[in-house]
Design a protein around this motif. Sequence first.
Motif, PDB file in Angstrom:
ATOM      1  N   GLY A  37       0.785  -1.224   0.000  1.00 22.64           N
ATOM      2  CA  GLY A  37       0.000   0.000   0.000  1.00 22.64           C
ATOM      3  C   GLY A  37       0.820   1.278   0.000  1.00 22.64           C
ATOM      4  O   GLY A  37       0.260   2.375   0.108  1.00 22.64           O
ATOM      5  N   ASN A  38       2.141   1.150  -0.139  1.00 19.55           N
ATOM      6  CA  ASN A  38       2.989   2.340  -0.206  1.00 19.55           C
ATOM      7  C   ASN A  38       2.855   2.992  -1.583  1.00 19.55           C
ATOM      8  O   ASN A  38       2.868   2.289  -2.604  1.00 19.55           O
ATOM      9  N   ILE A  39       2.734   4.310  -1.624  1.00 20.37           N
ATOM     10  CA  ILE A  39       2.627   5.011  -2.902  1.00 20.37           C
ATOM     11  C   ILE A  39       3.996   5.057  -3.569  1.00 20.37           C
ATOM     12  O   ILE A  39       4.957   5.622  -3.031  1.00 20.37           O
ATOM     13  N   GLN A  40       4.079   4.454  -4.732  1.00 21.83           N
ATOM     14  CA  GLN A  40       5.330   4.434  -5.487  1.00 21.83           C
ATOM     15  C   GLN A  40       5.450   5.636  -6.419  1.00 21.83           C
ATOM     16  O   GLN A  40       6.557   6.101  -6.706  1.00 21.83           O
ATOM     17  N   GLY A  41       4.320   6.111  -6.909  1.00 22.95           N
ATOM     18  CA  GLY A  41       4.345   7.247  -7.826  1.00 22.95           C
ATOM     19  C   GLY A  41       2.935   7.636  -8.221  1.00 22.95           C
ATOM     20  O   GLY A  41       1.950   7.012  -7.776  1.00 22.95           O
ATOM     21  N   TYR A  42       2.827   8.652  -9.038  1.00 22.84           N
ATOM     22  CA  TYR A  42       1.509   9.124  -9.472  1.00 22.84           C
ATOM     23  C   TYR A  42       1.632   9.756 -10.847  1.00 22.84           C
ATOM     24  O   TYR A  42       2.727  10.111 -11.320  1.00 22.84           O
ATOM     25  N   ALA A  43       0.496   9.937 -11.480  1.00 22.88           N
ATOM     26  CA  ALA A  43       0.422  10.650 -12.757  1.00 22.88           C
ATOM     27  C   ALA A  43      -0.864  11.453 -12.783  1.00 22.88           C
ATOM     28  O   ALA A  43      -1.928  10.956 -12.394  1.00 22.88           O
ATOM     29  N   TYR A  44      -0.777  12.699 -13.244  1.00 22.60           N
ATOM     30  CA  TYR A  44      -1.950  13.550 -13.391  1.00 22.60           C
ATOM     31  C   TYR A  44      -2.015  14.029 -14.829  1.00 22.60           C
ATOM     32  O   TYR A  44      -1.043  14.564 -15.373  1.00 22.60           O
ATOM     33  N   PHE A  45      -3.180  13.831 -15.464  1.00 20.32           N
ATOM     34  CA  PHE A  45      -3.341  14.259 -16.851  1.00 20.32           C
ATOM     35  C   PHE A  45      -4.742  14.823 -17.065  1.00 20.32           C
ATOM     36  O   PHE A  45      -5.660  14.571 -16.276  1.00 20.32           O
ATOM     37  N   GLU A  46      -4.881  15.611 -18.132  1.00 18.91           N
ATOM     38  CA  GLU A  46      -6.158  16.226 -18.478  1.00 18.91           C
ATOM     39  C   GLU A  46      -6.464  15.943 -19.939  1.00 18.91           C
ATOM     40  O   GLU A  46      -5.566  15.954 -20.782  1.00 18.91           O
TER      41      GLU A  46
ATOM     42  N   ILE B 146       4.115  13.605 -13.792  1.00 17.81           N
ATOM     43  CA  ILE B 146       4.407  12.214 -13.455  1.00 17.81           C
ATOM     44  C   ILE B 146       5.603  12.235 -12.517  1.00 17.81           C
ATOM     45  O   ILE B 146       6.605  12.897 -12.804  1.00 17.81           O
ATOM     46  N   ALA B 147       5.496  11.535 -11.397  1.00 12.90           N
ATOM     47  CA  ALA B 147       6.619  11.494 -10.457  1.00 12.90           C
ATOM     48  C   ALA B 147       6.640  10.152  -9.734  1.00 12.90           C
ATOM     49  O   ALA B 147       5.594   9.544  -9.485  1.00 12.90           O
ATOM     50  N   VAL B 148       7.838   9.712  -9.413  1.00 14.57           N
ATOM     51  CA  VAL B 148       8.051   8.481  -8.658  1.00 14.57           C
ATOM     52  C   VAL B 148       8.703   8.841  -7.336  1.00 14.57           C
ATOM     53  O   VAL B 148       9.609   9.685  -7.284  1.00 14.57           O
ATOM     54  N   SER B 149       8.242   8.227  -6.264  1.00 13.79           N
ATOM     55  CA  SER B 149       8.822   8.459  -4.948  1.00 13.79           C
ATOM     56  C   SER B 149      10.318   8.137  -4.962  1.00 13.79           C
ATOM     57  O   SER B 149      10.747   7.184  -5.613  1.00 13.79           O
ATOM     58  N   PRO B 150      11.133   8.922  -4.249  1.00 13.56           N
ATOM     59  CA  PRO B 150      12.575   8.640  -4.190  1.00 13.56           C
ATOM     60  C   PRO B 150      12.891   7.220  -3.719  1.00 13.56           C
ATOM     61  O   PRO B 150      13.929   6.664  -4.078  1.00 13.56           O
ATOM     62  N   HIS B 151      11.987   6.626  -2.937  1.00 16.37           N
ATOM     63  CA  HIS B 151      12.225   5.274  -2.412  1.00 16.37           C
ATOM     64  C   HIS B 151      12.008   4.188  -3.464  1.00 16.37           C
ATOM     65  O   HIS B 151      12.371   3.027  -3.244  1.00 16.37           O
ATOM     66  N   PHE B 152      11.420   4.545  -4.614  1.00 14.25           N
ATOM     67  CA  PHE B 152      11.085   3.528  -5.620  1.00 14.25           C
ATOM     68  C   PHE B 152      11.636   3.872  -7.009  1.00 14.25           C
ATOM     69  O   PHE B 152      11.157   3.328  -7.996  1.00 14.25           O
ATOM     70  N   GLN B 153      12.636   4.719  -7.049  1.00 16.57           N
ATOM     71  CA  GLN B 153      13.167   5.111  -8.346  1.00 16.57           C
ATOM     72  C   GLN B 153      14.107   4.057  -8.917  1.00 16.57           C
ATOM     73  O   GLN B 153      14.521   3.130  -8.230  1.00 16.57           O
ATOM     74  N   ASN B 154      14.394   4.201 -10.225  1.00 16.52           N
ATOM     75  CA  ASN B 154      15.280   3.290 -10.963  1.00 16.52           C
ATOM     76  C   ASN B 154      14.717   1.871 -11.034  1.00 16.52           C
ATOM     77  O   ASN B 154      15.479   0.897 -11.065  1.00 16.52           O
ATOM     78  N   GLN B 155      13.382   1.782 -11.055  1.00 16.48           N
ATOM     79  CA  GLN B 155      12.725   0.486 -11.216  1.00 16.48           C
ATOM     80  C   GLN B 155      11.813   0.452 -12.446  1.00 16.48           C
ATOM     81  O   GLN B 155      11.042  -0.487 -12.625  1.00 16.48           O
ATOM     82  N   GLY B 156      11.889   1.478 -13.272  1.00 17.39           N
ATOM     83  CA  GLY B 156      11.058   1.537 -14.474  1.00 17.39           C
ATOM     84  C   GLY B 156       9.630   1.948 -14.208  1.00 17.39           C
ATOM     85  O   GLY B 156       8.769   1.821 -15.099  1.00 17.39           O
ATOM     86  N   LEU B 157       9.352   2.473 -13.004  1.00 17.22           N
ATOM     87  CA  LEU B 157       7.974   2.812 -12.653  1.00 17.22           C
ATOM     88  C   LEU B 157       7.485   4.052 -13.396  1.00 17.22           C
ATOM     89  O   LEU B 157       6.291   4.173 -13.694  1.00 17.22           O
ATOM     90  N   GLY B 158       8.397   4.987 -13.701  1.00 18.59           N
ATOM     91  CA  GLY B 158       7.999   6.166 -14.464  1.00 18.59           C
ATOM     92  C   GLY B 158       7.501   5.789 -15.845  1.00 18.59           C
ATOM     93  O   GLY B 158       6.493   6.321 -16.326  1.00 18.59           O
TER      94      GLY B 158
END
Length: 292
Positions: free
Chosen positions: A205-214, A227-239
Amino acid sequence: MEISISRATDFAILAQFLCGLNQNQNHHIGYCGESYEEILQSLEEDFIDKNGRKTFLIVEDLDGVMAAIGLDIDEESASAEVWGPFVKTDLNPQQISMKLWHEIQGKYPSIHTFYFFINEQNKGALSIMKEINAAQTGKHLVLQIERENFIPLKNIKSDLFQISDFERFANIHNKAFPNTYYDAKTILNRINEQQELRILKDDKGNIQGYAYFEVAPEHGEASIEFIAVSPHFQNQGLGTILLKEVLTRIFMYESIDKIQLCVSNTNDSANHVYHQAGFYTKNQLLRYLYIR
């Protein structure tokens, strides 16, 4: 050469003129769109001053509009984004451009800061920047992707934002984009059926990242705002995952067949994510600042 300058009276005619020129890299201005409908909407919404006057000046000949310049004014900051100068003639284009520039400055003496966003192929406008000693403040890439070149994802891992996500989302957003145009509360207030905030979480349930679009399906348009990825989950291809999920969602709208976005050419990590998802560089733009 005597030049007669007047204030624009018909935005529909002006939009046709701007649309024709802005599809050509040699005349392209970054703030201005390329479709008639998009340009007309921007003119009607953003180019009326506090006195109800159109903030575009034009030069006409027997064939109609031959040159134009406009200001998207922010009265509070005494600044303006400059659309132009647009010139469609080989007869003294620099003289016409400078005449328009001085004239529109005179119309709005309270505006002290001017921003320009010019295609690097637009040699005419770039020569004006040199003549007025405007300062180059950045270089940006216009990236584009078409529906036909994108393979949609079959499974979407992110979920729609829930109010219980706000604090953790805001923490990631405000650190990734400090002092940006939409803070976390603004995004929260903008969410609706066509303005979507998606949250990516891990199994705990930890938030890894988010995206907002219109999206604006009535105009066939969409914008990926953040679009942003939490510093704790970067370099995992989540972006890349988030971006592909957003593209999958956007291309569900049949009226949207391409998406453009503008990024700094210095943000190598973000640009890599966009190219990995299928975007390509359509235009390169130079940003200028002029303060009088």
